[in-house]
Write a protein that holds these residues in place. Structure first.
Motif, PDB file in Angstrom:
ATOM      1  N   SER A 121       8.303  -5.456   1.152  1.00 60.46           N
ATOM      2  CA  SER A 121       7.145  -4.366   0.907  1.00 60.46           C
ATOM      3  C   SER A 121       5.909  -5.215  -0.115  1.00 60.46           C
ATOM      4  O   SER A 121       4.886  -5.314   0.390  1.00 60.46           O
ATOM      5  N   ALA A 122       6.690  -6.203  -0.824  1.00 62.59           N
ATOM      6  CA  ALA A 122       5.628  -7.176  -1.649  1.00 62.59           C
ATOM      7  C   ALA A 122       4.792  -7.894  -0.797  1.00 62.59           C
ATOM      8  O   ALA A 122       3.594  -8.364  -0.886  1.00 62.59           O
ATOM      9  N   ALA A 123       5.478  -8.661   0.058  1.00 63.01           N
ATOM     10  CA  ALA A 123       4.831  -9.315   1.067  1.00 63.01           C
ATOM     11  C   ALA A 123       3.824  -8.599   1.951  1.00 63.01           C
ATOM     12  O   ALA A 123       2.844  -9.237   2.064  1.00 63.01           O
ATOM     13  N   VAL A 140      -1.113  -8.183   4.074  1.00 63.01           N
ATOM     14  CA  VAL A 140      -1.799  -7.242   4.894  1.00 63.01           C
ATOM     15  C   VAL A 140      -2.786  -6.236   4.135  1.00 63.01           C
ATOM     16  O   VAL A 140      -4.175  -6.352   4.368  1.00 63.01           O
ATOM     17  N   PHE A 141      -2.458  -6.007   3.058  1.00 64.32           N
ATOM     18  CA  PHE A 141      -3.340  -5.030   2.050  1.00 64.32           C
ATOM     19  C   PHE A 141      -4.315  -5.934   1.043  1.00 64.32           C
ATOM     20  O   PHE A 141      -5.115  -5.796   0.673  1.00 64.32           O
ATOM     21  N   GLY A 142      -3.770  -7.209   0.895  1.00 62.01           N
ATOM     22  CA  GLY A 142      -4.403  -8.238   0.027  1.00 62.01           C
ATOM     23  C   GLY A 142      -4.541  -7.923  -1.313  1.00 62.01           C
ATOM     24  O   GLY A 142      -5.280  -8.691  -2.283  1.00 62.01           O
ATOM     25  N   PHE A 143      -3.373  -7.127  -1.926  1.00 63.13           N
ATOM     26  CA  PHE A 143      -3.328  -7.226  -3.452  1.00 63.13           C
ATOM     27  C   PHE A 143      -2.715  -8.421  -3.945  1.00 63.13           C
ATOM     28  O   PHE A 143      -2.004  -9.342  -3.105  1.00 63.13           O
ATOM     29  N   THR A 190      -2.422  -6.479  -9.621  1.00 61.93           N
ATOM     30  CA  THR A 190      -3.501  -6.531 -10.718  1.00 61.93           C
ATOM     31  C   THR A 190      -4.534  -5.757  -9.975  1.00 61.93           C
ATOM     32  O   THR A 190      -5.502  -6.032  -9.445  1.00 61.93           O
ATOM     33  N   THR A 191      -4.391  -4.390 -10.134  1.00 59.37           N
ATOM     34  CA  THR A 191      -5.371  -3.214  -9.794  1.00 59.37           C
ATOM     35  C   THR A 191      -5.955  -2.633 -10.939  1.00 59.37           C
ATOM     36  O   THR A 191      -5.422  -2.540 -12.171  1.00 59.37           O
ATOM     37  N   VAL A 219      -7.457  -5.068   7.462  1.00 62.38           N
ATOM     38  CA  VAL A 219      -6.093  -4.740   7.876  1.00 62.38           C
ATOM     39  C   VAL A 219      -5.468  -4.573   9.113  1.00 62.38           C
ATOM     40  O   VAL A 219      -4.352  -5.055   9.482  1.00 62.38           O
ATOM     41  N   VAL A 220      -6.290  -4.301  10.110  1.00 61.41           N
ATOM     42  CA  VAL A 220      -6.012  -4.356  11.557  1.00 61.41           C
ATOM     43  C   VAL A 220      -5.753  -5.776  12.131  1.00 61.41           C
ATOM     44  O   VAL A 220      -4.754  -5.896  12.581  1.00 61.41           O
TER      45      VAL A 220
END
Length: 128
Positions: A26-28, A33-36, A50-51, A91-92
């Motif tokens: 999940s972290a990867a 993918v989501f760029g966090f 860091t949100t 994301v796609v």
């Protein structure tokens, strides 16, 4: 006995943590993918991103999770981004699964994407 002169009321969310089945996977995904971006300080069994204005974290379960099916059913998490249209395409492009295509809604332009555990995350253009 002393009486309280103020009411105890909730103020609002100050930290969000999603319990996941496989923290490394999940972290990867959230990174690639989501760029966090993960912060420097992560407690064992958790990754804190860091949100802003509220920290978002992934963590190992505190209680048993269902082995199958999506997690977070019934929960709606909205995450602001600079531009929902551009972010949708990223994301796609990165292999993410889009559940709801781009549309206009109460918080501006948005779409819904899924993570590896089936959490539905709504990304919307930040209102300025």
């Amino acid at each position: 006995m002393l009486e309280r002169t103020t009411m105890a009321i909730p103020i609002g969310p100050s930290f969000i943590a999603l319990q996941v089945r496989d923290l490394a996977v999940s972290a990867a995904f959230y990174r690639d993918v989501f760029g966090f971006t993960a912060g420097d300080r992560n407690t064992p069994g958790a990754v804190v991103f860091t949100t802003k204005p509220i920290a978002l974290a992934l963590r190992e379960p505190l209680r048993p999770l269902p082995e199958n099916g999506p997690l977070g059913t019934g929960m709606v998490l909205w995450v602001a981004c600079d531009d929902a249209d551009t972010f949708h395409d990223l994301v796609v492009q990165r292999g993410g699964k889009v559940l709801t295509e781009l549309r206009d809604g109460p918080f501006g332009r948005f779409f819904v994407a899924s993570d590896p555990d089936g959490y539905a995350i709504t990304f919307h253009t930040a209102q300025r």
